[in-house]
Design a protein around this motif. Structure first.
Motif, short mmCIF file in Angstrom:
data_model
loop_
_atom_site.label_atom_id
_atom_site.label_comp_id
_atom_site.label_asym_id
_atom_site.label_seq_id
_atom_site.Cartn_x
_atom_site.Cartn_y
_atom_site.Cartn_z
N GLN A 7 -1.51 5.41 -3.42
CA GLN A 7 -2.69 4.94 -4.16
C GLN A 7 -2.68 5.47 -5.59
OE1 GLN A 7 -6.54 4.97 -2.35
NE2 GLN A 7 -5.79 4.26 -0.36
N GLY B 182 -2.46 3.01 -8.84
CA GLY B 182 -3.45 3.10 -9.92
C GLY B 182 -2.86 3.52 -11.25
N ARG C 55 -0.67 0.99 -2.51
CA ARG C 55 -0.53 0.53 -3.90
C ARG C 55 -1.54 -0.56 -4.22
NH1 ARG C 55 6.04 -0.26 -4.38
NH2 ARG C 55 6.64 1.96 -4.39
N GLY D 120 -4.90 1.06 -4.63
CA GLY D 120 -4.93 1.81 -5.89
C GLY D 120 -5.03 0.92 -7.10
#
Length: 464
Positions: free
Chosen positions: A90, A94, A319, A322
């Motif tokens: 995550q 991000g 992912r 995020g």
């Protein structure tokens, strides 16, 4: 006064030529090394079983029993370490790669010291505790001595395995999945050579039997941990992901433990239920335990492929979360299920077409062969359902949704799996096949509940 809207992460741009987020191509690129890594870990167990099985059914059954109990004891810590992958993926999704290393070190502080203390306690308590447990359930006395001889050295190896789990999850989270693969291959080669030498006394080594197999495995796990740490501390990795050693951060530790502890608890109660299941089998005969262990090792091919696909799915879902793009989490899960179930269907053909040939990998004992052939045919269905539940569980963990799945699996293990295994295996007299029939019903209900949880969309609102 103007009302502030919730802040969502800015979507991370995808480089030209890179696979689409959550696509089959991205899953395969990320997941192939993970699948191979999981298979290499299974190979370590298969090598031990293939060598120890030549010593006798009691020795093979003892190793099976000791492995299940060692996993049960340490799974709280190893399961909690899997939360590292969720936080790392995550953070990367991000756009904050420099924080990935921080989460790995917090995972190390959360898991490492506790694992070491548990390993020392297990080593000291095993000679007294394990024979008493076996005696309570009426297991054959021939299992006790080799089980103790195997479990003591194996417990020390768990110290290294805690480190391996933390850094494996870090590398999975950042997408560098070939690193655990290569480290695992080196460890497997070391284990195979060490087991061959120490079990049978080759290359001038002493003949140590089951103790030799445990020493070889524990030593290879320390080698595995050293390789992963060495790569994590390379300057290029430190610069990109911030993997320089860091002190504990109480706030980060609390967040990681809050997410990881349900996974660890789930692994404990699930492992404990299977340990009790093995006690049930050991009250039948040493041959039943040995046949069950051989069955598990063969089904582990499907299990480990599913775990590798689930790990890739977990990273892709993390992912997507995020990056604030949860729709790609759904795509990742669908593709993960397609891959895992395809492999499981192929294995199902092998299990039903050549069960005797497969069982002869581990034993030539007639009683073990007869029991194993019967349960392998049932295993064709079992491992299909198991693969489905593993991949969906991985997707939920990528989103940080760990508490509900843990409660669901724990409840089913103790209210469905064990009662049905006892009913079919002992009360109705169907033996090993009956016990695994109860397990098949359990895993079908488990998979169904996890599918419902993901379809409900509740994972979208989880915040870690």
């Amino acid at each position: 006064m103007t009302e502030l809207s919730p802040v969502t992460p800015a979507p991370v741009s995808v480089a030209a030529g890179a696979p689409a987020r959550g696509s089959m191509r991205e899953l395969i690129l990320l997941g192939t090394p993970l699948v191979l890594t999981q298979l290499s870990q299974t190979l370590m167990g298969i090598v031990d079983a293939a060598f120890v099985g030549r010593l006798g059914a009691a020795e093979l059954g003892a190793v099976a029993f000791a492995n299940i109990w060692s996993w049960t004891i340490f799974s709280l810590f190893l399961g909690a370490a899997s939360a590292v992958q969720t936080f790392v993926s995550q953070a990367q999704g991000g756009g904050d790669e420099r924080r990935c290393g921080m989460w790995a070190w917090q995972g190390f502080w959360a898991v490492g010291p506790a694992t070491a203390l548990a390993a020392i306690a297990c080593y000291l308590a095993t000679p007294t505790f394990l024979p008493e447990v076996l005696g309570l359930v009426g297991a054959t006395p021939e299992l006790a001595r080799p089980a103790v001889e195997y479990l003591q050295p194996r417990a020390i190896g768990m110290i290294a395995l805690g480190v391996v789990f933390v850094w494996n999850n870090f590398f999975r989270g950042v997408g560098l999945t070939t690193i655990p693969l290569l480290a695992g291959l080196v460890a497997n080669i070391a284990n195979a050579l060490g087991a061959y030498a120490l079990v049978f006394g080759h290359f001038g080594a002493p003949r140590l039997g089951v103790t030799g197999a445990a020493i070889a495995t524990a030593s290879s796990e320390f080698l595995y941990a050293a390789i992963l740490l060495g790569v994590a501390l390379r300057p290029a990795v430190v610069r990109r992901f911030g993997t320089r050693p860091q002190l504990p951060d109480l706030h980060a530790l609390r967040r990681l433990v809050r997410t990881g502890l349900p996974i660890g608890a789930q692994w404990v109660f699930d492992g404990l239920s299977f340990a009790v299941f093995t006690l049930l089998l050991s009250s039948m005969s040493a041959a039943a335990v040995a046949a069950s262990h051989s069955f598990i090792l063969l089904v582990n091919v499907s299990f480990m492929i599913a775990l590798g696909v689930a790990a890739a799915t977990q990273t892709l879902v993390g992912r997507a979360i995020g990056a604030g793009e949860p729709e790609f989490a759904v795509t990742a899960l669908k593709n993960g299920l397609r891959v895992a179930l395809s492999f499981s269907a192929a294995l199902a053909v092998g299990l039903t077409a050549a069960p005797t040939l497969l069982m002869r990998i581990f034993t030539t004992d007639a009683d073990v062969l007869a029991l194993g052939v019967g349960v392998l045919r049932l295993g064709a269905i079992f491992q299909l359902l198991d693969a489905a539940h593993i991949v969906v569980m991985g997707a939920l963990r990528g989103a940080g949704d760990t508490a509900w799945p843990a409660a669901w699996q724990t409840a089913l293990a103790w209210t469905v799996f064990l009662p049905l295994a006892w009913l079919f295996g002992r009360t109705l007299g169907y033996g090993l096949v009956g016990a695994y029939a109860g397990g098949t019903i359990y895993v079908a209900l488990l998979a169904g509940g996890l599918f419902w949880r993901f379809a409900s969309g509740k994972w979208r609102s989880v915040r870690i």
